[in-house]
Write a protein that holds these residues in place. Structure first.
Motif, PDB file in Angstrom:
ATOM      1  N   VAL A  48       0.837  -1.205   0.000  1.00  0.00           N
ATOM      2  CA  VAL A  48       0.000   0.000   0.000  1.00  0.00           C
ATOM      3  C   VAL A  48       0.870   1.253   0.000  1.00  0.00           C
ATOM      4  O   VAL A  48       0.593   2.237  -0.694  1.00  0.00           O
ATOM      5  N   VAL A  49       1.943   1.238   0.775  1.00  0.00           N
ATOM      6  CA  VAL A  49       2.870   2.370   0.822  1.00  0.00           C
ATOM      7  C   VAL A  49       3.478   2.626  -0.559  1.00  0.00           C
ATOM      8  O   VAL A  49       3.591   3.768  -1.018  1.00  0.00           O
ATOM      9  N   LEU A  50       3.864   1.558  -1.247  1.00  0.00           N
ATOM     10  CA  LEU A  50       4.448   1.684  -2.587  1.00  0.00           C
ATOM     11  C   LEU A  50       3.438   2.273  -3.566  1.00  0.00           C
ATOM     12  O   LEU A  50       3.775   3.144  -4.385  1.00  0.00           O
ATOM     13  N   VAL A  51       2.201   1.814  -3.477  1.00  0.00           N
ATOM     14  CA  VAL A  51       1.146   2.345  -4.344  1.00  0.00           C
ATOM     15  C   VAL A  51       0.941   3.841  -4.103  1.00  0.00           C
ATOM     16  O   VAL A  51       0.785   4.637  -5.037  1.00  0.00           O
ATOM     17  N   ALA A  52       0.965   4.248  -2.823  1.00  0.00           N
ATOM     18  CA  ALA A  52       0.792   5.667  -2.482  1.00  0.00           C
ATOM     19  C   ALA A  52       1.927   6.508  -3.065  1.00  0.00           C
ATOM     20  O   ALA A  52       1.704   7.608  -3.588  1.00  0.00           O
ATOM     21  N   ALA A  53       3.137   5.997  -2.975  1.00  0.00           N
ATOM     22  CA  ALA A  53       4.291   6.739  -3.500  1.00  0.00           C
ATOM     23  C   ALA A  53       4.221   6.873  -5.010  1.00  0.00           C
ATOM     24  O   ALA A  53       4.513   7.939  -5.579  1.00  0.00           O
ATOM     25  N   ILE A  54       3.816   5.782  -5.685  1.00  0.00           N
ATOM     26  CA  ILE A  54       3.690   5.827  -7.142  1.00  0.00           C
ATOM     27  C   ILE A  54       2.581   6.790  -7.565  1.00  0.00           C
ATOM     28  O   ILE A  54       2.733   7.567  -8.526  1.00  0.00           O
ATOM     29  N   ALA A  55       1.453   6.763  -6.838  1.00  0.00           N
ATOM     30  CA  ALA A  55       0.341   7.667  -7.155  1.00  0.00           C
ATOM     31  C   ALA A  55       0.764   9.123  -7.003  1.00  0.00           C
ATOM     32  O   ALA A  55       0.394   9.985  -7.817  1.00  0.00           O
ATOM     33  N   GLY A  56       1.542   9.413  -5.965  1.00  0.00           N
ATOM     34  CA  GLY A  56       2.023  10.784  -5.775  1.00  0.00           C
ATOM     35  C   GLY A  56       2.970  11.216  -6.874  1.00  0.00           C
ATOM     36  O   GLY A  56       2.957  12.375  -7.301  1.00  0.00           O
ATOM     37  N   LYS A  57       3.795  10.285  -7.349  1.00  0.00           N
ATOM     38  CA  LYS A  57       4.783  10.595  -8.381  1.00  0.00           C
ATOM     39  C   LYS A  57       4.127  10.801  -9.745  1.00  0.00           C
ATOM     40  O   LYS A  57       4.416  11.762 -10.464  1.00  0.00           O
ATOM     41  N   ILE A  58       3.222   9.892 -10.122  1.00  0.00           N
ATOM     42  CA  ILE A  58       2.654   9.924 -11.475  1.00  0.00           C
ATOM     43  C   ILE A  58       1.480  10.895 -11.582  1.00  0.00           C
ATOM     44  O   ILE A  58       1.399  11.689 -12.522  1.00  0.00           O
ATOM     45  N   PHE A  59       0.561  10.842 -10.601  1.00  0.00           N
ATOM     46  CA  PHE A  59      -0.661  11.624 -10.706  1.00  0.00           C
ATOM     47  C   PHE A  59      -0.667  12.867  -9.833  1.00  0.00           C
ATOM     48  O   PHE A  59      -1.591  13.681  -9.912  1.00  0.00           O
ATOM     49  N   GLY A  60       0.340  13.012  -8.986  1.00  0.00           N
ATOM     50  CA  GLY A  60       0.399  14.172  -8.102  1.00  0.00           C
ATOM     51  C   GLY A  60      -0.655  14.150  -7.007  1.00  0.00           C
ATOM     52  O   GLY A  60      -1.001  15.185  -6.440  1.00  0.00           O
ATOM     53  N   ILE A  61      -1.158  12.952  -6.705  1.00  0.00           N
ATOM     54  CA  ILE A  61      -2.204  12.805  -5.677  1.00  0.00           C
ATOM     55  C   ILE A  61      -1.524  12.467  -4.355  1.00  0.00           C
ATOM     56  O   ILE A  61      -0.791  11.486  -4.245  1.00  0.00           O
ATOM     57  N   GLN A  62      -1.794  13.267  -3.333  1.00  0.00           N
ATOM     58  CA  GLN A  62      -1.187  13.051  -2.015  1.00  0.00           C
ATOM     59  C   GLN A  62      -2.107  12.182  -1.156  1.00  0.00           C
ATOM     60  O   GLN A  62      -2.996  12.680  -0.473  1.00  0.00           O
ATOM     61  N   ILE A  63      -1.929  10.870  -1.277  1.00  0.00           N
ATOM     62  CA  ILE A  63      -2.768   9.930  -0.500  1.00  0.00           C
ATOM     63  C   ILE A  63      -1.940   9.219   0.563  1.00  0.00           C
ATOM     64  O   ILE A  63      -2.344   8.175   1.079  1.00  0.00           O
ATOM     65  N   ASP A  64      -0.793   9.789   0.882  1.00  0.00           N
ATOM     66  CA  ASP A  64       0.118   9.159   1.842  1.00  0.00           C
ATOM     67  C   ASP A  64      -0.555   8.906   3.187  1.00  0.00           C
ATOM     68  O   ASP A  64      -0.453   7.828   3.776  1.00  0.00           O
ATOM     69  N   GLY A  65      -1.252   9.928   3.697  1.00  0.00           N
ATOM     70  CA  GLY A  65      -1.915   9.802   4.993  1.00  0.00           C
ATOM     71  C   GLY A  65      -3.023   8.771   4.981  1.00  0.00           C
ATOM     72  O   GLY A  65      -3.168   7.970   5.914  1.00  0.00           O
ATOM     73  N   TYR A  66      -3.814   8.762   3.903  1.00  0.00           N
ATOM     74  CA  TYR A  66      -4.909   7.802   3.795  1.00  0.00           C
ATOM     75  C   TYR A  66      -4.359   6.367   3.718  1.00  0.00           C
ATOM     76  O   TYR A  66      -4.903   5.446   4.331  1.00  0.00           O
ATOM     77  N   CYS A  67      -3.276   6.204   2.951  1.00  0.00           N
ATOM     78  CA  CYS A  67      -2.653   4.880   2.858  1.00  0.00           C
ATOM     79  C   CYS A  67      -2.066   4.456   4.198  1.00  0.00           C
ATOM     80  O   CYS A  67      -2.075   3.276   4.557  1.00  0.00           O
ATOM     81  N   GLY A  68      -1.552   5.453   4.955  1.00  0.00           N
ATOM     82  CA  GLY A  68      -1.033   5.152   6.285  1.00  0.00           C
ATOM     83  C   GLY A  68      -2.120   4.597   7.192  1.00  0.00           C
ATOM     84  O   GLY A  68      -1.893   3.662   7.959  1.00  0.00           O
ATOM     85  N   ILE A  69      -3.321   5.185   7.092  1.00  0.00           N
ATOM     86  CA  ILE A  69      -4.451   4.681   7.890  1.00  0.00           C
ATOM     87  C   ILE A  69      -4.802   3.268   7.465  1.00  0.00           C
ATOM     88  O   ILE A  69      -5.049   2.382   8.303  1.00  0.00           O
ATOM     89  N   LEU A  70      -4.819   3.036   6.128  1.00  0.00           N
ATOM     90  CA  LEU A  70      -5.137   1.707   5.620  1.00  0.00           C
ATOM     91  C   LEU A  70      -4.108   0.683   6.103  1.00  0.00           C
ATOM     92  O   LEU A  70      -4.461  -0.421   6.529  1.00  0.00           O
ATOM     93  N   VAL A  71      -2.850   1.079   6.066  1.00  0.00           N
ATOM     94  CA  VAL A  71      -1.790   0.203   6.571  1.00  0.00           C
ATOM     95  C   VAL A  71      -1.997  -0.087   8.053  1.00  0.00           C
ATOM     96  O   VAL A  71      -1.867  -1.225   8.524  1.00  0.00           O
ATOM     97  N   GLY A  72      -2.332   0.952   8.825  1.00  0.00           N
ATOM     98  CA  GLY A  72      -2.573   0.788  10.256  1.00  0.00           C
ATOM     99  C   GLY A  72      -3.699  -0.185  10.544  1.00  0.00           C
ATOM    100  O   GLY A  72      -3.627  -0.998  11.470  1.00  0.00           O
ATOM    101  N   LEU A  73      -4.761  -0.112   9.732  1.00  0.00           N
ATOM    102  CA  LEU A  73      -5.887  -1.031   9.913  1.00  0.00           C
ATOM    103  C   LEU A  73      -5.475  -2.469   9.588  1.00  0.00           C
ATOM    104  O   LEU A  73      -5.896  -3.412  10.271  1.00  0.00           O
ATOM    105  N   PHE A  74      -4.662  -2.635   8.543  1.00  0.00           N
ATOM    106  CA  PHE A  74      -4.131  -3.962   8.219  1.00  0.00           C
ATOM    107  C   PHE A  74      -3.370  -4.527   9.412  1.00  0.00           C
ATOM    108  O   PHE A  74      -3.559  -5.680   9.818  1.00  0.00           O
ATOM    109  N   ILE A  75      -2.498  -3.701   9.966  1.00  0.00           N
ATOM    110  CA  ILE A  75      -1.658  -4.147  11.083  1.00  0.00           C
ATOM    111  C   ILE A  75      -2.511  -4.450  12.315  1.00  0.00           C
ATOM    112  O   ILE A  75      -2.272  -5.423  13.037  1.00  0.00           O
TER     113      ILE A  75
END
Length: 390
Positions: A180-207
């Motif tokens: 999920v972290v990798l996907v967030a980084a790629i999305a920020g790089k290619i599309f300029g979408i800052q979803i880092d925080g949202y992905c962090g929450i998703l990662v936290g829920l997984f954990i």
């Protein structure tokens, strides 16, 4: 790698029922886990600093906590292998379960901190600087964690370790989290979408989900869970392989940690047999259980009539009545006590937990049907039991 190291450092590595071999497997996997998690932490912390990504940095500290968890697992296996002493005559095996519970607690704490930090990141976003090095580090991390999940699960299954299975669940959740972290980084790089925080929450829920499952896996043995179905079948096969034993019931399995089981059961033997000979058979059966399952076993002899046609017919009649009420109910310890005015039919019935009928209602139904079928001069005296293993 684990297989190679096991071949090098673990003698008799296939004898996984041996507590010493189990301990060596646990300590080996714990040491490998420490090394790999520290390397992953260093790689991800570098990637997080370069990319300014909170989710990558948080994932790095998650790996650092995993290294600490591996230390706990290693120490837990070491302490669990300590010999019994005066204060702990049943050994120290349950320490392994406690170490697994500590690992689960660390997983839950990390999940909470990651979710809290990620919420802050949503309100105060920071541009992620994603590059080739970051991508490579994250991809390598995913592959390593998949490998860790695989070997922890396989060896945990092999040596029947709840703590190692909890570690495998943790590694698998880390794989999802890093993906999920990798996907967030790629999305920020290619599309300029800052979803880092949202992905962090998703990662936290997984954990967090992984932590709950790991806690359940290690807590159940401490609370006294039912024995595994495969173990029950092994016990039944060993006991019933002796032709003098007609059946078993009231099986109890007390788990004092891996490699330290206490087994007790009632074995039905012919009442017409020689008591000394039957006692010798039971002694041999106890020894066989101890040898094959590495447990302490105690068997109580229950004499049952096997040659009296009158009693056998009554027993079959009662079994048919009980089966008509509910096929799930079983009966054992059937005895007949004759009196001047009536005959008592004494036996135990076994019902599941949360059975819809109360004990008294069930007894009343069996008594009423018995009177209808064989007459009112027969009274039933019933002990209602719950199964500890079905």
């Amino acid at each position: 790698m684990v297989t190679i190291l096991a071949n090098l450092f673990i003698r008799d590595k296939e004898d996984v029922k041996n507590p010493i071999i189990r301990q060596q497997y646990g300590m080996l996997c714990g040491m490998i886990g420490i090394i790999l998690n520290v390397l992953l932490f260093l790689g991800k912390i570098l990637a997080g600093i370069i990319s300014h990504s909170i989710s990558i940095t948080a994932d790095a500290f998650n790996n650092l906590s995993d290294a600490g968890s591996s230390c706990v697992t290693l120490v837990g296996f070491k302490m669990a292998g300590a010999q019994p002493d005066k204060g702990h005559p049943y050994g120290h095996g349950r320490i392994e379960y406690i170490s697994g519970l500590i690992v689960s607690g660390a997983i839950l704490i990390m999940a909470f901190e990651l979710i809290r930090t990620s919420i802050s990141k949503i309100f105060h976003p920071q541009i992620i600087k994603f590059n080739f090095l970051t991508a490579v580090i994250l991809l390598i991390s995913i592959l390593i964690k998949l490998y860790m999940a695989y070997y922890n699960y396989q060896i945990g299954k092999k040596v029947e370790s709840a703590a190692m299975r909890a570690t495998a669940i943790d590694s698998l959740s880390d794989t999802c989290a890093t993906t999920v972290v990798l996907v967030a980084a790629i999305a920020g790089k290619i599309f300029g979408i800052q979803i880092d925080g949202y992905c962090g929450i998703l990662v936290g829920l997984f954990i967090f989900y992984a932590g709950i499952n790991a806690a359940r896996e290690t807590l159940n043995p401490l609370l006294g869970q039912a024995p595994e179905e495969e173990l029950v079948k092994q016990i039944e096969e060993i006991v019933l392989s002796h032709e003098e034993i007609c059946g078993i019931h009231d099986l109890l399995v007390h788990d004092y940690g891996p490699g330290k089981l206490m087994i007790s059961l009632h074995a039905e033997v012919p009442a017409e047999g020689n008591i000394l000979e039957l006692h010798e058979v039971v002694d041999h059966t106890e020894a066989e259980l101890q040898r094959k399952l590495r447990c302490d076993a105690v068997i109580h002899m229950d004499p049952v009539v096997t040659e009296d046609e009158y009693i056998l017919n009554l027993k079959q009649t009662i079994e048919k009545i009980i089966n008509e009420i509910d096929p799930i109910i079983t009966m054992h310890d059937f005895r007949v006590v004759m009196g001047a005015s009536h005959t008592n039919l004494i036996f135990d019935v076994v019902i599941p937990y949360k059975y819809p009928l109360s004990d008294e209602v069930l007894k009343e139904q069996i008594q009423r049907r018995t009177a209808d079928v064989i007459g009112k001069s027969y009274f039933v005296v019933i002990q209602v039991d719950k199964s500890y293993y079905k």
